[in-house]
Write a protein that holds these residues in place. Structure first.
Motif, PDB file in Angstrom:
ATOM      1  N   ASP A  60       0.821  -1.200   0.000  1.00 41.58           N
ATOM      2  CA  ASP A  60       0.000   0.000   0.000  1.00 41.58           C
ATOM      3  C   ASP A  60       0.866   1.266   0.000  1.00 41.58           C
ATOM      4  OD1 ASP A  60      -1.542   2.158   1.940  1.00 41.58           O
ATOM      5  OD2 ASP A  60      -2.871   1.125   0.522  1.00 41.58           O
ATOM      6  N   PHE A  61       0.612   2.135  -0.978  1.00 41.00           N
ATOM      7  CA  PHE A  61       1.448   3.326  -1.152  1.00 41.00           C
ATOM      8  C   PHE A  61       1.265   4.298   0.010  1.00 41.00           C
ATOM      9  CE2 PHE A  61       2.659   7.395  -3.142  1.00 41.00           C
ATOM     10  CZ  PHE A  61       3.876   7.037  -3.691  1.00 41.00           C
ATOM     11  N   ASP A  62       0.018   4.498   0.450  1.00 40.77           N
ATOM     12  CA  ASP A  62      -0.219   5.421   1.568  1.00 40.77           C
ATOM     13  C   ASP A  62       0.463   4.919   2.843  1.00 40.77           C
ATOM     14  OD1 ASP A  62      -1.675   7.326   0.192  1.00 40.77           O
ATOM     15  OD2 ASP A  62      -3.542   6.212   0.390  1.00 40.77           O
ATOM     16  N   GLN A  63       0.479   3.613   3.018  1.00 41.25           N
ATOM     17  CA  GLN A  63       1.177   3.053   4.190  1.00 41.25           C
ATOM     18  C   GLN A  63       2.669   3.382   4.136  1.00 41.25           C
ATOM     19  OE1 GLN A  63       0.609  -1.176   4.712  1.00 41.25           O
ATOM     20  NE2 GLN A  63       2.355  -1.352   6.076  1.00 41.25           N
ATOM     21  N   THR A  64       3.244   3.298   2.936  1.00 40.37           N
ATOM     22  CA  THR A  64       4.650   3.641   2.763  1.00 40.37           C
ATOM     23  C   THR A  64       4.898   5.113   3.095  1.00 40.37           C
ATOM     24  OG1 THR A  64       4.968   1.960   1.065  1.00 40.37           O
ATOM     25  CG2 THR A  64       6.532   3.787   1.088  1.00 40.37           C
ATOM     26  N   LEU A  65       4.035   5.980   2.615  1.00 38.12           N
ATOM     27  CA  LEU A  65       4.185   7.409   2.893  1.00 38.12           C
ATOM     28  C   LEU A  65       4.072   7.695   4.386  1.00 38.12           C
ATOM     29  CD1 LEU A  65       2.106   8.943  -0.058  1.00 38.12           C
ATOM     30  CD2 LEU A  65       4.550   8.447   0.037  1.00 38.12           C
ATOM     31  N   ASN A  66       3.168   6.986   5.055  1.00 40.28           N
ATOM     32  CA  ASN A  66       3.028   7.168   6.502  1.00 40.28           C
ATOM     33  C   ASN A  66       4.286   6.692   7.240  1.00 40.28           C
ATOM     34  OD1 ASN A  66       0.442   8.325   6.545  1.00 40.28           O
ATOM     35  ND2 ASN A  66      -0.550   6.323   6.413  1.00 40.28           N
TER      36      ASN A  66
END
Length: 510
Positions: A60-66
């Motif tokens: 998950d891209f948003d998880q990476t950003l977080n």
């Protein structure tokens, strides 16, 4: 160096694109956290570096950003100052920055953003993109069902950072754009490490994206032309991809049509005929265009339908422009009225109401309509359940509307057998009618009974009769042609001969 978190924009290329402020921070820092270690300018950084490349992949891209945001904020809390360097401009190009800003705010950690030349600016300069561009975030397009773009003007979609997002973006774009539209991906070279297939310079025919006569800086951008239908096949997990949509000259926008109609009505430079029209003078055209739309529906001709719908839309546009010119209302009022009504009357789509089927939707619709009337100060209970049926409707359509309203009030046959028995009874009464007035009334009752039967069978009686009219016309004309082949006219034929030709015409059609 400022305290807290310092986010530095590296620009799109080598260190020549650094701002003076960015260069000062990057040369003073002992340690720098990098969004990616594949940026062209990193050869000029002597400080210790740590990149987040290993976090990006299929997850998950948003998880990476977080994760990135949490690590940067943690370092800022621990050391009092942390430098985070990102490609392009931090607030324009880098998707992790909003996450950092939000988390730092909750932790009360100061954040300093040092701007850089954005990838958008670089793309404009290197690829000579047109000055008038629509710019929208990929995530914004993905959450919609219709893109917020005028297709006859070029557009850029920013931060197209993963294939799954590209799928949603494509689905939304296909509500306006053709699937074979040639689009261009503009990708930052640093994000391409590990790409098995190198990207090519653009090779389409758009003058705005010509591959010839480009400045030397083009080595930090790659472009790829491809059909919109294949979009998700070429999106890396990088966050730095921009999608360019060229203007589609064959795909006019609503705004373009508004401009054309307003021009036609303009006092000095418009059309004399359009200038003198009023709501009343246009009334017959509105009715005529409506029936022409119905005709194309019956003929099942999609392209003819598109043309006739355009003619009908023109009538709506002209009425609205007249109202604009006279100060009555504007197009925004028309659109807002129906948009608010659609949202208000579909709480099962835009709210939390749960329905089990179309029947419950219809019941809720009537209840909401009554609530709207109450809000306007109209009587809580209408004098009749049949009030509001437009008197100008065609008779069959009007009968269907009356029948449906009566059903909603509870006046309904318990089963279709009752409908059929009543139909047979009305047919018998037609045969027994003994004077013209009585016969007319009984035929009307029979037609109304047929409308009830059509409603039970989910058939639109108006469309059914129009279809029959069209079939009869085709067969009759064929029968005339068959008679002409025999050098005869229909009036000269006997009933038996006519029946023979009629049957032959039916066989020909089938």
């Amino acid at each position: 160096m400022p305290a807290g978190i310092i986010i530095v924009g590296l620009g799109p290329g080598d260190s020549q694109h650094w701002t003076q402020a960015a260069a000062t921070i990057l040369h003073q820092a002992d340690k720098i956290y990098l969004r990616t270690s594949h940026h062209p300018s990193l050869a000029n950084i002597t400080a210790q570096t740590h990149s987040f490349d290993d976090l990006f992949g299929e997850k998950d891209f948003d998880q990476t950003l977080n994760q990135i945001a949490a690590e940067i904020v943690r370092q800022g809390q621990r050391d009092g100052a942390v430098v985070y360097a990102v490609p392009g401009h931090p607030e324009i190009d880098e998707p992790s920055v909003p996450h950092i800003l939000a988390l730092a705010k909750t932790k009360q950690i100061p954040v300093t953003v040092v701007p850089g030349l954005s990838l958008l600016d670089a793309a404009r300069a290197v690829l000579k993109l047109p000055g008038r561009l629509q710019i929208v975030e990929a995530a914004e397009v993905a959450r919609l069902h219709h893109p917020p773009l005028a297709p006859d003007h070029p557009a850029l979609i920013m931060r197209l950072h993963r294939p799954s997002l590209a799928v949603k973006v494509k689905q939304t774009l296909l509500n306006v754009y053709p699937d074979d539209l040639v689009v261009t991906l503009i990708q930052f070279t640093g994000a391409q490490a590990g790409q098995k297939q190198p990207l090519e310079l653009v090779k389409n025919n758009s003058s705005a994206l010509s591959a010839s006569d480009k400045p030397q800086e083009q080595n930090y951008l790659h472009t790829r032309s491809l059909p919109l239908a294949e979009l998700e096949r070429h999106i890396p997990f990088d966050g730095q991809t921009i999608l360019y949509l060229p203007a589609d000259a064959a795909n006019a926008s609503f705004t373009t049509l508004q401009e054309t109609v307003a021009h036609l009505r303009a006092p000095e430079e418009g059309c004399p005929w359009d200038q003198k029209q009023t709501h009343q003078s246009l009334r017959p055209f509105l009715l005529e265009e409506t029936y022409e739309v119905l005709e194309t529906l019956d003929a099942n001709e999609p392209m003819a339908l598109a043309e006739e719908l355009g003619d009908l839309l023109l009538q709506i546009m002209l009425h609205t422009q007249i109202a604009t010119d006279t100060g009555e209302f504007k197009m925004g009022t028309v659109i807002d009225h129906i948009n608010c009504k659609l949202v208000r009357r579909h709480p099962h789509v835009f709210g939390r109401v749960v329905v089990k089927g179309a029947e419950e939707v219809a019941v809720n619709w009537e209840a909401i309509k009554q609530a709207e009337k109450n809000a306007k100060g109209q009587p809580a209970q209408a004098p009749s359940a049949l009030d509001g049926v437009p008197p100008a409707l065609p008779a069959l359509t009007q009968a269907l509307s009356i029948s449906k309203r009566a059903v909603r009030a509870g006046f309904e046959w318990p089963n279709i057998e009752g409908v059929l028995e009543h139909l047979i009874e009305e047919a018998r009464e037609v045969t027994e009618a003994n004077n013209p007035i009585h016969l007319e009334a009984e035929i009307g009752d029979l037609l109304f009974s047929l409308v009830n039967l059509a409603r039970w069978r989910n058939i639109d009686p108006e469309s059914a009769l129009r279809g029959t009219n069209a079939r009869f016309t085709r067969r009759f004309k064929k029968m005339e042609a068959l008679a002409a082949e025999k050098d005869k006219n229909l009036p000269d034929l006997s009933p038996t001969e006519m029946q023979t030709l009629w049957n032959e015409a039916k066989r020909y059609e089938s």
